[in-house]
Design an enzyme around this catalytic site. Structure first.
Site, PDB file in Angstrom:
ATOM      1  N   SER D  61     -15.962 -32.448  28.484  1.00  0.00           N
ATOM      2  CA  SER D  61     -16.052 -33.111  27.170  1.00  0.00           C
ATOM      3  C   SER D  61     -15.731 -34.590  27.223  1.00  0.00           C
ATOM      4  O   SER D  61     -16.037 -35.330  26.271  1.00  0.00           O
ATOM      5  CB  SER D  61     -15.106 -32.439  26.175  1.00  0.00           C
ATOM      6  OG  SER D  61     -15.610 -31.184  25.801  1.00  0.00           O
ATOM      7  N   LYS D  64     -18.382 -36.983  26.457  1.00  0.00           N
ATOM      8  CA  LYS D  64     -18.876 -37.163  25.093  1.00  0.00           C
ATOM      9  C   LYS D  64     -18.766 -38.607  24.606  1.00  0.00           C
ATOM     10  O   LYS D  64     -19.724 -39.127  24.034  1.00  0.00           O
ATOM     11  CB  LYS D  64     -18.188 -36.185  24.131  1.00  0.00           C
ATOM     12  CG  LYS D  64     -18.748 -34.763  24.266  1.00  0.00           C
ATOM     13  CD  LYS D  64     -17.960 -33.730  23.485  1.00  0.00           C
ATOM     14  CE  LYS D  64     -18.577 -32.341  23.679  1.00  0.00           C
ATOM     15  NZ  LYS D  64     -17.614 -31.261  23.471  1.00  0.00           N
ATOM     16  N   TYR D 189     -27.473 -32.539  29.598  1.00  0.00           N
ATOM     17  CA  TYR D 189     -26.108 -32.359  29.098  1.00  0.00           C
ATOM     18  C   TYR D 189     -25.211 -31.685  30.144  1.00  0.00           C
ATOM     19  O   TYR D 189     -24.078 -32.123  30.375  1.00  0.00           O
ATOM     20  CB  TYR D 189     -26.144 -31.529  27.803  1.00  0.00           C
ATOM     21  CG  TYR D 189     -24.791 -31.264  27.216  1.00  0.00           C
ATOM     22  CD1 TYR D 189     -23.989 -32.296  26.751  1.00  0.00           C
ATOM     23  CD2 TYR D 189     -24.303 -29.961  27.112  1.00  0.00           C
ATOM     24  CE1 TYR D 189     -22.738 -32.050  26.205  1.00  0.00           C
ATOM     25  CE2 TYR D 189     -23.054 -29.703  26.569  1.00  0.00           C
ATOM     26  CZ  TYR D 189     -22.275 -30.752  26.118  1.00  0.00           C
ATOM     27  OH  TYR D 189     -21.027 -30.507  25.592  1.00  0.00           O
ATOM     28  N   TYR D 241     -10.203 -32.157  20.180  1.00  0.00           N
ATOM     29  CA  TYR D 241     -10.664 -30.924  19.541  1.00  0.00           C
ATOM     30  C   TYR D 241      -9.947 -30.745  18.204  1.00  0.00           C
ATOM     31  O   TYR D 241      -9.637 -31.728  17.540  1.00  0.00           O
ATOM     32  CB  TYR D 241     -10.438 -29.708  20.461  1.00  0.00           C
ATOM     33  CG  TYR D 241     -11.056 -29.858  21.823  1.00  0.00           C
ATOM     34  CD1 TYR D 241     -12.403 -30.160  21.982  1.00  0.00           C
ATOM     35  CD2 TYR D 241     -10.292 -29.687  22.961  1.00  0.00           C
ATOM     36  CE1 TYR D 241     -12.974 -30.270  23.240  1.00  0.00           C
ATOM     37  CE2 TYR D 241     -10.851 -29.788  24.230  1.00  0.00           C
ATOM     38  CZ  TYR D 241     -12.192 -30.100  24.365  1.00  0.00           C
ATOM     39  OH  TYR D 241     -12.743 -30.204  25.614  1.00  0.00           O
ATOM     40  N   VAL D 259     -12.205 -29.647  29.269  1.00  0.00           N
ATOM     41  CA  VAL D 259     -11.686 -28.341  29.709  1.00  0.00           C
ATOM     42  C   VAL D 259     -11.397 -28.301  31.211  1.00  0.00           C
ATOM     43  O   VAL D 259     -10.843 -27.335  31.712  1.00  0.00           O
ATOM     44  CB  VAL D 259     -12.619 -27.170  29.353  1.00  0.00           C
ATOM     45  CG1 VAL D 259     -12.614 -26.919  27.850  1.00  0.00           C
ATOM     46  CG2 VAL D 259     -14.013 -27.406  29.885  1.00  0.00           C
TER      47      VAL D 259
END
Lengths: 305, 305, 305, 305
Positions: D61, D64, D189, D241, D259
């Protein structure tokens, strides 16, 4: 500074026609939607202002950080977080944050109605009258005016149109999160929402939070610095309802809005800002107020990011 | 028939230990969870029974079809459907059927609490006392006993533990669906839930619905046939909470359960059945009661499918 | 009977302009929205019809009870219910029945897309080609025509516009409910939805279900009676999408609709009915079709309640 | 500084046993859960470190904000916000942010999977290979290492266990938000998530964002300052998150977790911090990593509130 405020105010005045005043209670709908005022108090105590900055209005949701602060002072951060969470809910302020069988404390936070109602039950006092008086005292210190009163007409209007808040409170009670008498708790909450302030008071409150608990004039500490950081952080993530994410990008400072059209903004270490303009967008935030803060942030590099 | 009922009752008795009596109000938790009774009244008036079929218990959710029937009699089907829907909600009986900003009448129906509370407001009467007396009169006709009373202890228990229902009612009020005083409406609802019956009374009510509005003994019509079809249809799709789909497959007849452990079942044109066994499954339905109905349905080919 | 059908058809014709043909795939939007046909096959084999009853259209959701029946025949009821539930979901047919972290099998049922996709994986066969051929064979028996084929244009259109179904299938896979290759499973599902029938075929299928597994002409049993009751029961509670509750009240018989405009209805022990009229209401049900069934039900007392 | 880092690292080491490494793909579960490393790069380019700070791991993540930055560079802020929102969703990172019929762009943001997948489609390039190469180039600049590669095993593992992301992507496609070929987009992705870095790289990236777009060594600008503020603001409200609110209170700086156990943190104008410790809490954040950042924030007064 005054010149800058005057100029930005004129640039933003057209936005007062782009929203509409809250009308869920008749009293709020009576306000002049074209009003626009701004007040700034620097950390060292310098005051600047422009426009309708002494018009009175009610705190509404802007009392939520005060309820949180009083509850933090009375119980400590751990006790608060065991009762309600601090995450953004992704939902409007008066949302039913409950699933079919559960009401998850992590989905409530002190900046949405459910959480603010819980805060009322956590303020210490032998009666709800005493709790409210303690809240008024803290509010007086924060807004720098110990003569503040509640707007009786708004209070009664809230009380008689409060079905949604009653539903939220009974839901909390059915899940064992609220134990006191619902009407007594809500009476305290409705009175708190009806406390009358002006842009100057909001700017003063912002300055105290910017100074992390010290009064801007005397530098006297009225609450510990970590609690100021706590409140400022939750204002950043949840203070502008479900418009908080966009506000963080566009303006970049902790702030709390109310449906009366006020915005209380905190520029850590630098200043507190009070805004008033009752025409709201669909999320319940002042349209011209956000625009004014955005321009001010760009001019003075206020964003903390 | 009596022999069959006795045999099935013994076969199903072990299931009385597979659930537990409702305990959300203390009064219901006091009931003997091993009780099991069944009563059948044929369309022509023949009575058969076995087990604890004369033990008294409260209607609870089984009053919902009576509230609906009275509201239908007073307002007609169109008026009812403009207020609440008839679709299964896919959720438990006391669910908050509201989104963030909306409360959709299509997501409420008269077999869930929200819808049943609305039905109370649709019953005609100059006062809630008069409305309740009219409901009592209809209930007396349906259960074939005009001496029925309410269980005061259950009523007071419901009233003092009614936070969830208060939340639902204030939510309805905040959306303009309920206009009367919430406490008055809920008092009527709590009293209605506390009406005391036994298996015989449920069987009589089932028989009236099976006869589409005619009393099983005298054949006298007490309400129009289309209203019986209306009620039977909604019992089929929503009568057993969110276990209605499985009940349709396993038993195949319209029925309504209550958290007191009763089930009122309708076999159109053939019979009414009353069951009592307070040990409930997680959805709030009587465990042994459903099992007994399933066996009875298989033995006598009761399924309408 | 024919006269009655002709009369009702004329009375309902105006409703064909009150809805609009499905347009989520271009092929369905090409259909004549003013078409209206009805076909009835009595339990003893008598045929009656009126209007456009031989126009071809695709099964769409009406294949769902056939997928369920084949899966039941191959696995038994217990195995099916361990995979998907049978409760009404209270949501549209293509809803994402998943919470944040969970996908509850109780919130899926064979009459919504997710459940029907799971049914494809439960049909026995060494390949998906073989599974589909077995489904075709059962479909041929049900609609009384072993020459049925799939509509290639609709099939390809479904396949190339199937993003929502792909999302549902991958969601099932991510939760371990679907294990096979998603594209293979969906190809089977899209082909199944594209099987071409007419009102006569639907009426025949309804008659077989009304006869609880026996063919209307020969009385030959093609599946066990309990499976017919299973399918009829689930049609009653979930067959008309989230309009099933209202259909139970207004019409009162098990039925399944499809977005092609067809309705397959079952009057247990009495008759099967096939309807075609492609103008749909917002829930995806044929407007004139429901109206026609409502009138037919009133004239012939078809309601099972 | 090094001494401080060593001491805090020892104090936090016990927390590495309080969580567990991500196991949704086998490759991540292979990592040593007791690893713990920290790396700090000051705005003026001073480096400090302690522990396992050169162990390689994948961005997950943490890519991102890079995807967002590239999309912002290629399209501008307005175009991005017309596609996806910026509000916290109140839900886990891989939530299905869709209602029954709608998928609201305001409920997706670039820090949750759905939004990040959309970012891939907004990066300019004549092919997805070219888009990915441009992303790699930006990533290389941000982490200060143009020799970075992807971890093939993790990439292939992601790709073969990607059902949930496929579901999200097809849902986006079914709502017209994603138009390209789903497998091509997801391949981009999955590759982006599999880019291999270490604590030093994360610290460098944090330092660039802290310097609002300038490299810490050369002070060379690689993207405009407003984009840095944009990214920092969204990290503050959504970076950790659904633990972002608590992180704001406890640590008080913009950060993004993955993660794989990494955290990339930004202290505006002061420093960038990279953390690695693969034992995660239930929300997917590194347990020891958050604890270490909390202590560091207290020691060095890093909170921006």
């Amino acid at each position: 500074m005054e010149e800058l405020l005057e100029r930005l105010l004129e640039e933003c005045r057209p936005y007062t026609t782009a929203g509409k005043a809250a009308d869920y209670i008749p009293e709020l709908a009576k306000k002049d939607p074209s009003a626009l005022g701004v007040y700034v108090i620097g950390s060292e105590g310098k005051h600047s202002w422009a426009g309708d900055c002494r018009q009175p209005f009610t705190l509404q949701s802007m009392v939520k950080p005060i309820l949180l602060l009083q509850a933090l002072l009375d119980n400590g951060a751990c006790a608060i977080q065991s009762k309600v969470g601090v995450e953004a809910t992704g939902k409007p302020f008066d949302a039913i944050n409950a699933g079919e069988r559960t009401l998850d404390s992590r989905h409530i936070n002190p900046m949405v109605n459910m959480g603010a109602i819980v805060m009322c039950t956590l303020i210490h006092g032998s009666s709800y009258e005493e709790r409210f008086q303690r809240l008024m005292k803290l509010t007086g210190q924060l807004v720098g005016d110990d003569t503040i009163t509640i707007d009786q007409a708004v209070y009664l209007s809230e009380k008689s149109h409060g079905s949604k808040n009653r539903a939220l409170a009974y839901l909390l009670k059915s899940h064992g999160i609220l134990e006191d008498d619902v009407e007594e708790v809500l009476d305290c909450y409705f009175r708190a929402c009806s406390i009358q302030v002006d842009c100057r008071g909001l700017a003063h409150m912002g300055a105290v939070l910017a100074n992390r608990g010290r009064l801007p004039d005397s530098n006297r500490r009225i609450f510990p610095a970590p609690l100021a950081r706590y409140v400022n952080a939750i204002l950043m993530t949840c203070g502008m309802y479900d418009g908080s994410g966009e506000f963080a990008i566009r303006v970049g400072i902790p702030a709390k809005s109310g449906v009366s059209g006020g915005i209380m903004a905190v520029v850590p270490t630098r200043m507190g800002i009070g805004i008033y303009s009752p025409a709201l967008d669909q999320k319940g935030n002042s349209v011209a107020g956000i625009r004014l803060l955005e321009k001010l942030s760009q001019e003075l590099y206020l964003s903390i990011f």
